[in-house]
Each structure stands twice: as structure tokens, then as C-alpha cells.
Write an enzyme that holds these catalytic residues in place. Sequence first.
Site, PDB file in Angstrom:
ATOM      1  N   ASP A  59       0.827  -1.216   0.000  1.00 58.95           N
ATOM      2  CA  ASP A  59       0.000   0.000   0.000  1.00 58.95           C
ATOM      3  C   ASP A  59       0.856   1.259   0.000  1.00 58.95           C
ATOM      4  OD1 ASP A  59      -2.231  -1.520  -0.001  1.00 58.95           O
ATOM      5  OD2 ASP A  59      -2.643  -1.324   2.154  1.00 58.95           O
ATOM      6  N   SER A 104     -19.613 -24.627 -25.557  1.00 58.38           N
ATOM      7  CA  SER A 104     -19.749 -25.383 -24.317  1.00 58.38           C
ATOM      8  C   SER A 104     -18.901 -26.644 -24.420  1.00 58.38           C
ATOM      9  CB  SER A 104     -21.216 -25.736 -24.161  1.00 58.38           C
ATOM     10  OG  SER A 104     -21.546 -25.714 -22.830  1.00 58.38           O
ATOM     11  N   LEU A 105     -19.034 -27.543 -23.466  1.00 60.64           N
ATOM     12  CA  LEU A 105     -18.299 -28.802 -23.522  1.00 60.64           C
ATOM     13  C   LEU A 105     -19.280 -29.962 -23.467  1.00 60.64           C
ATOM     14  CD1 LEU A 105     -15.427 -28.134 -20.947  1.00 60.64           C
ATOM     15  CD2 LEU A 105     -15.136 -28.467 -23.401  1.00 60.64           C
ATOM     16  N   GLU A 135      -7.092 -30.941 -17.198  1.00 60.10           N
ATOM     17  CA  GLU A 135      -7.026 -29.837 -16.223  1.00 60.10           C
ATOM     18  C   GLU A 135      -8.348 -29.744 -15.472  1.00 60.10           C
ATOM     19  OE1 GLU A 135      -6.214 -27.478 -19.570  1.00 60.10           O
ATOM     20  OE2 GLU A 135      -8.123 -26.431 -19.507  1.00 60.10           O
ATOM     21  N   LYS A 137     -11.949 -28.595 -14.094  1.00 54.69           N
ATOM     22  CA  LYS A 137     -13.083 -27.846 -14.628  1.00 54.69           C
ATOM     23  C   LYS A 137     -13.504 -26.887 -13.528  1.00 54.69           C
ATOM     24  CE  LYS A 137     -17.423 -28.433 -17.115  1.00 54.69           C
ATOM     25  NZ  LYS A 137     -18.113 -27.333 -16.489  1.00 54.69           N
ATOM     26  N   ASP A 139     -15.340 -24.195 -11.385  1.00 51.72           N
ATOM     27  CA  ASP A 139     -16.772 -23.955 -11.241  1.00 51.72           C
ATOM     28  C   ASP A 139     -17.025 -22.484 -10.919  1.00 51.72           C
ATOM     29  OD1 ASP A 139     -19.406 -24.566 -11.197  1.00 51.72           O
ATOM     30  OD2 ASP A 139     -19.400 -25.624  -9.283  1.00 51.72           O
ATOM     31  N   GLU A 196     -12.084 -18.633 -16.429  1.00 53.50           N
ATOM     32  CA  GLU A 196     -13.164 -18.719 -15.460  1.00 53.50           C
ATOM     33  C   GLU A 196     -12.886 -17.787 -14.296  1.00 53.50           C
ATOM     34  OE1 GLU A 196     -15.038 -20.994 -16.856  1.00 53.50           O
ATOM     35  OE2 GLU A 196     -16.576 -21.468 -15.373  1.00 53.50           O
ATOM     36  N   TYR A 248      -7.571 -20.575 -19.385  1.00 47.72           N
ATOM     37  CA  TYR A 248      -7.212 -21.924 -19.824  1.00 47.72           C
ATOM     38  C   TYR A 248      -7.341 -22.162 -21.327  1.00 47.72           C
ATOM     39  CZ  TYR A 248     -12.260 -22.004 -19.018  1.00 47.72           C
ATOM     40  OH  TYR A 248     -13.589 -21.684 -19.014  1.00 47.72           O
ATOM     41  N   LYS A 337      -8.529 -32.468 -22.999  1.00 51.98           N
ATOM     42  CA  LYS A 337      -8.399 -31.851 -24.322  1.00 51.98           C
ATOM     43  C   LYS A 337      -7.325 -32.586 -25.124  1.00 51.98           C
ATOM     44  CE  LYS A 337      -9.676 -27.406 -22.355  1.00 51.98           C
ATOM     45  NZ  LYS A 337      -9.261 -26.119 -21.795  1.00 51.98           N
ATOM     46  N   LYS A 361     -17.425 -34.989 -15.422  1.00 54.58           N
ATOM     47  CA  LYS A 361     -18.077 -34.345 -14.270  1.00 54.58           C
ATOM     48  C   LYS A 361     -17.951 -35.228 -13.033  1.00 54.58           C
ATOM     49  CE  LYS A 361     -21.207 -31.424 -14.977  1.00 54.58           C
ATOM     50  NZ  LYS A 361     -21.352 -29.976 -14.809  1.00 54.58           N
ATOM     51  N   CYS A 455     -45.163 -16.770  18.223  1.00 52.04           N
ATOM     52  CA  CYS A 455     -43.880 -17.435  18.448  1.00 52.04           C
ATOM     53  C   CYS A 455     -44.115 -18.905  18.814  1.00 52.04           C
ATOM     54  CB  CYS A 455     -43.119 -16.735  19.571  1.00 52.04           C
ATOM     55  SG  CYS A 455     -41.642 -17.628  20.057  1.00 52.04           S
ATOM     56  N   CYS A 458     -42.830 -19.149  22.754  1.00 50.29           N
ATOM     57  CA  CYS A 458     -43.442 -18.454  23.888  1.00 50.29           C
ATOM     58  C   CYS A 458     -44.840 -17.918  23.566  1.00 50.29           C
ATOM     59  CB  CYS A 458     -42.543 -17.324  24.370  1.00 50.29           C
ATOM     60  SG  CYS A 458     -42.529 -15.917  23.242  1.00 50.29           S
ATOM     61  N   CYS A 473     -39.967 -12.591  17.049  1.00 54.02           N
ATOM     62  CA  CYS A 473     -40.619 -12.635  18.350  1.00 54.02           C
ATOM     63  C   CYS A 473     -39.960 -11.518  19.147  1.00 54.02           C
ATOM     64  CB  CYS A 473     -40.358 -13.983  19.010  1.00 54.02           C
ATOM     65  SG  CYS A 473     -40.825 -13.995  20.739  1.00 54.02           S
ATOM     66  N   CYS A 478     -38.208 -14.490  25.785  1.00 54.34           N
ATOM     67  CA  CYS A 478     -38.604 -15.738  25.145  1.00 54.34           C
ATOM     68  C   CYS A 478     -37.504 -16.784  25.394  1.00 54.34           C
ATOM     69  CB  CYS A 478     -38.781 -15.492  23.642  1.00 54.34           C
ATOM     70  SG  CYS A 478     -38.920 -16.993  22.680  1.00 54.34           S
TER      71      CYS A 478
HETATM   72  S1  IVH Z   1     -12.534 -25.344 -22.301  1.00 58.81           S
HETATM   73  C1  IVH Z   1     -13.840 -24.626 -26.574  1.00 58.81           C
HETATM   74  N1  IVH Z   1     -11.504 -25.694 -19.908  1.00 58.81           N
HETATM   75  O1  IVH Z   1     -16.974 -25.227 -18.486  1.00 58.81           O
HETATM   76  C2  IVH Z   1     -13.498 -25.084 -25.194  1.00 58.81           C
HETATM   77  N2  IVH Z   1     -13.756 -24.965 -20.032  1.00 58.81           N
HETATM   78  O2  IVH Z   1     -19.317 -26.737 -19.299  1.00 58.81           O
HETATM   79  C3  IVH Z   1     -14.086 -24.209 -24.182  1.00 58.81           C
HETATM   80  N3  IVH Z   1     -14.795 -24.550 -17.854  1.00 58.81           N
HETATM   81  O3  IVH Z   1     -18.101 -22.944 -20.887  1.00 58.81           O
HETATM   82  C4  IVH Z   1     -14.067 -24.661 -22.794  1.00 58.81           C
HETATM   83  N4  IVH Z   1     -13.050 -25.077 -16.621  1.00 58.81           N
HETATM   84  O4  IVH Z   1     -16.884 -22.016 -18.816  1.00 58.81           O
HETATM   85  C5  IVH Z   1     -12.598 -25.345 -20.597  1.00 58.81           C
HETATM   86  N5  IVH Z   1     -10.416 -26.004 -17.876  1.00 58.81           N
HETATM   87  C6  IVH Z   1     -11.506 -25.655 -18.562  1.00 58.81           C
HETATM   88  C7  IVH Z   1     -12.702 -25.249 -17.917  1.00 58.81           C
HETATM   89  C8  IVH Z   1     -13.817 -24.917 -18.702  1.00 58.81           C
HETATM   90  C9  IVH Z   1     -14.295 -24.651 -16.602  1.00 58.81           C
HETATM   91  C10 IVH Z   1     -16.176 -24.122 -18.153  1.00 58.81           C
HETATM   92  C11 IVH Z   1     -16.288 -23.177 -19.313  1.00 58.81           C
HETATM   93  C12 IVH Z   1     -17.236 -23.847 -20.278  1.00 58.81           C
HETATM   94  C13 IVH Z   1     -17.964 -24.784 -19.386  1.00 58.81           C
HETATM   95  C14 IVH Z   1     -18.556 -25.938 -20.141  1.00 58.81           C
END
Ligand code: IVH
Length: 715
Positions: A59, A104-105, A135, A137, A139, A196, A248, A337, A361, A455, A458, A473, A478
Amino acid sequence: MYSSDQVQRLQKLSTSLLSLVSKSTPLDDRLEELRDVLRFNEYRYAILNDPLISDFEYDTLYKALEKIEAARPDMVTPDSPTQRVASGLTKEFPTVQHLVPMLSLENSYNEEDLLDWDRKARELSGLEELEYCIEPKFDGASISLTYENDRLLRGVTRGDGVAGDEITTNIKQIRSVPLSANISRYGLQLVEIRGEVLMNKNSFKKYNEQLAEQNLPPLANPRNAAAGSLRIKDPKEVSRRNLEAFLYHVAYFTTLDGAQVTDGHVEGTDETTADLHINKALKTHSGSLQMLWDLGFRSPQKEKRVVKGIQAVIDYCHEFEKGRDDLPYEIDGMVIKVNDFALQDKMGMTTHHPRWAIAFKFKARQATSTLRRVEFQVGRTGSVTPVAKIDPVPLSGVTVSSISLFNEDVVREKDLKIGDQVLVERAGDVIPYIVKPLAEVRTGKETPIIFPTECPVCSHKLEKPEGEAVWRCVNINCPAQVVERIIHFASKDAMDIRSFGDANVRKFYELGFLKDVPGIYRLPYDKIRELEGFGEKSVGNLQAAIETSRQQPLHRLIFGLGIRYVGETTAKTLAAAVSHLRDFAGFSLEDLQNLEDVGPKVGASVYQFFHNPDNLHLLDELEGLGLNLKSQKSTASAGGNLDGQTFLFTGTLSRLKRSDAEEMVEKNGGKLLSGVSSKLNYLVVGEDAGSKLEKAKKITSIQILTEDEFIKLIS
Ligand code: IVH
């Protein structure tokens, strides 16, 4: 990112700049060095989680940079560490098109799914065995970051995958997102990176505690917390939420010589990234993760693993799942991947997901059960909380049968009915909650949840104060409230009376051994010894724990009193503001609100508490029983030549370090206050003093000192 030579150099530079700042040496000609040092320390803190200097030192350097930039606005660069901070509110988040859609995946849930997917992947690629990069996933909430000419250009939410909301200002509040990255070193002019945003488990817990202090419903899980935080219009609030980011995926880039590359495929040619030979880094996914790491991003570097064949993938997924609860953040699976970009390109994608990646998952921390009834529990402040009783169901290691529904609004919003099938979720060590009723499977026999008007303990009529969602209450005698107040007083974060948990408090109360908080210190041990299950040893332990608690520091007692809206942090602020707890009886509402982080709501509640004769009587009684009502500061400092005098510092001191000056006050028997009030004797004013000085000028009893005058006074 930093070689060991650079680490050495930057660490030395941090120290020497810090010492120059403490001597008030002007650093105008060392602007870039200051920035480098701040970036380096930010990286140590946010990416490596291994800071080399204290928050205070950071700081100090930050303020030094801010000061120079304030005097020379022409010297400010967009990637200066000061440029994360935004003032005011964001008006709107414009919609922006992603350079490449955010796909998406595909999901898999077991080994068979993975074996099937591997078979298809090998067919598509024409190879016997594939190399995979695995790697976590993460959340959280997905984001897309664009860097152009080595600087962060924008940050965008996923949105519908094609276009999202531009949230750059909020993204800048995330310290693990660098404001600049040397992508030109890799021959890149522009790059779009996916990742993420997360709120780690610890920050999430703290955040929910704050919500609870304000009587607001907790957020369900860190994912919702992260996603919600990104859409807040106040960047300062976003900053307070301590978000983090993992990056990622390199989704798109253009090179300095003009080629455009999308997910490994060069637009308008048959060439692939691998053919381009831009850099070795961009031949494989693991190479791109390494590149991101080297550029200063937090990519899954330690967490990733590159393996050959699907069996090794399965093994790593299981191995990682075992350690899932020990991670500081939430993950809901692993992502596998195909490592080679040229192969990824060959395999292609559907409109929904790439064929070269799959999510594995983990077992869902969700379950369904039946809502049997709702009980109404009375808390220590009289709040009546609906608690759902469900058929017991196992959920990530524990059996869940009781779930707080928080308040009436929550029940109404979720449209819950008795007899409903409900979806229950539990994120890590986070408390379980009901996601929703499964309305589609209702039989018509479900019945509404009826809220009591009296309540349940009481029978006093319940009240719902204006603007609140909680029924209360208001009978402070009480029995339910009394018991809860005693439990809270003895709890770990308050007076920490070991071996005096819920069950004992309830038992002693029912037996008439204990009827209020002071009663803890008058327990009839002879009668307790006669109870079944209370041996000599356990009674001895209990007695010892109760004895020791008399000397707990004041802030623990304040927290233990259960004053509404006073959590642990506020309790500390309050304890530091007085030498004896009873002093608060002389505080005006304004005095209270002048304390740090005490707003109108908290101030009013504290004021009411200390202006209620019953409560003052309670304090006297506790003191009579030998409890400590004095602030540690006042006891430690008694006897110095500033005895009892109160001090506050404002602005930047030039000769002394603020913390040293404050220590001098305390060593000499003075006290520090955290806000300007009529209780303040001295305001010590450094450079750039602001509102505190203005306020102090209006209170004639406050003496305003310069730093030199303060030093004279002390010596
Ligand atoms: S790769 C084209 N890698 O999971 C490939 N996605 O259920 C794009 N996510 O929309 C995704 N960790 O938001 C990738 N190591 C990871 C991830 C990841 C979390 C999320 C991501 C995606 C969703 C799909």
C-alpha cells in the site's frame, strides 16, 4: 514469468523504493520502476499466492505511485497498477460480439463415457493413441479477455456464447488478471483468451458471513457468487469480493504479421497453427497454457497433466477428485483436451462443443428428497427461521435432513410446498440448500407452507418490521432467544468457552441451572456433578473453561453480547474505540457513525443497545462477576505521558511510518480512535488530509497537530 535474477532485482528494488518513500524522497523519475515493482508484487500475491512484501508495504508503494500520477496525469498509462481502480458506478454493460463463439463442452460422467469418447476421437484423428491434456473444470463464471498490443483491451461475459456483456471495469478489479501482457514476445498482436472467474471458498464464506450480519440471505454457492459479482455496477464492491481468475484457452489470435488464427485454424487457408510455426508454444494446448503462465496469467500450470492414452486420463481424474475438498476453490470435474492443435483442427467441432475436448463431471453434490414439514426456529435476536425437514439423504459425505430456508420471501420465491420433491445441493463444505422444488412431478397433494403468527416457543405475537423479510418474536425473555443468546455468548468466535456447547446450555437451562448470560458464571457445579455423564473431570474442564473466559479480550465480549448487526469485525472496531465498554453509553449516534465501517444501521443498533438500562445493568453484572470490560489497548498503555488522550492520524505522514506513529501513541499511554468524534483529543494531519480534517475543524475541542508538532508532543 520472472527469472530468479529478476526476482532478486525486483525484491531489492522494492526494499530500496520503500526506504526512499519512508524518507519522503521524491520518486518522480522512478515511475516505471515503481510500476514494475508493484506489478511484480501483485503477481507474487495474486498468481503465486506467495507475497514477498506485506500488505502495508504494498500500500505504501501504491500510494507513492498514486501521488506522483495525481501530480502528473499526463504520465498515467492504461496499464499502470493504479488503473484498476474505478470511480463511480458503471452505467451499463454494452453487448459485444465474441471474436469466436464461446462453445460449451460435452459432458461425461463415468469411465465408459470416457472410453467411448476416446474411441471416437481416435477414429476422427486416425491415430492409435492420443496425447491428452487434463485440467480442472473450474466452477465459476466464464469470461473472455482480449489483449491487443500488449494491453488488456476488454473483458466480456459468456452471454449466449455469441455475444456477451462488456465488463472490463469489473474484470480489472481481479488482481490475477494482468492489465498488460507481453504478447508481442510471442509474435502476437491480438489474442482472445478464455477462462473462469472464481470466488474461492474462503472469500465465499466471509462474504456470506457479511450478508448474514446484515440479515440478508446467503448466496447458494461460489459459482453464483462469482457470476453475480461480475454484474455489479459498483467496481469497488467487485474489488471487495476478492475474485480470482484462471485462464485456460487461447481462442483466437492475430500475429504481428497479420495472420488470423481461430481455435488453431488459420482463416482462409488450409494451414494450421502448427504449420505456421509462429512459436512452439502454440503447437499444443499444454504449450499454450505454458505461454499464458509465462505471460503472467494464472493458467492451470501445476494442476494440468499431459498423458498418453485414455487410461492415464481416467486415473488422473480419479486422483484429482480425491483432493477436491482440499482445493481453495470449487471445481466440478476435469476437462480433457486433445493436446495437439493440428489434431484439434482436424477433429473440428459441432455447433455446441468441440469434438477434441470433453468434461468429466464429478459426482454431483446434488440429490433429491421429499420435503416433509417446515419447522420454525427462533434465533437469539427473535428472528423466526423456517427450516425444511426432508427425508434424510446422503450428500458429499454427510446425511442431510434439515435445511434452513432463511425467510418467508425465500420460501415464496422458490414456491415450495409440503410434500414436494426437492433438489438439494451442497457445494464443498458449504451448507446445503434447496435449489428448487421439482414442480413437474407434483401430484396435487402438496400443501402450502403456513407461516405462524405467534412465536412457536413463547406464543408471543410475531412482528415483521418495515422493510425486513424476517418475522420476529419481540419478547426478549422468550426462552428460545435466551438459550440462543447464551449459546452465542459461549461460542468459539465469542467467549470461546470450550465444552459448553449447545447441548449443555439447553440441558442446564431446562434444569433451571442457568437462566441468563451472567448465570454462566454462577453455575451450580455441585448439582452438575450429580448429573449422568458429568464426571469430575468433565465438570473440572467446564469450570476451567468458564473461569478463563473472564479474561477474554473486549472484542470477544462485544461480539458475544449479540448486538444486532455487530459481527466480529465491527466488534473489533468498537473495542478499539473505547477504554471501557461502558464508555459507549456516552457515545452519540454521530460518534458511533464516525467509526470505521459503522453505518446508520449498525450505529443505531449499537446506540440502542447502550442506551437500554437493562443492558447497562447486564454489563455491570458481568463486570461484578470478574469479566474483562476494559479494552486491551487501555490496559497495555496505562501510565504513559499521553495517558487516556485520544489520537487519530489522517493524510500521508512524511517523517514517520503511520504504523510506527500509532505505536508511539499506544506506548505512551494514548489511545487511537478510528473516526473523528467529540471523544477525539488530537488529530494528526499529514499531507492530502481530506474529510476527517474538515470534520475535526468543526469540533472545537479537537486539537489539530502537524506531524512535527506530534513528534514534539511525544518526545
Ligand atoms: S474449455 C472450446 N476448460 O466449463 C473449449 N472450459 O461446461 C471451451 N470450464 O463454458 C471450454 N473449466 O466455462 C474449458 N479447464 C476448462 C474449464 C472450462 C471450466 C467451463 C467453461 C465452459 C464450461 C462448459
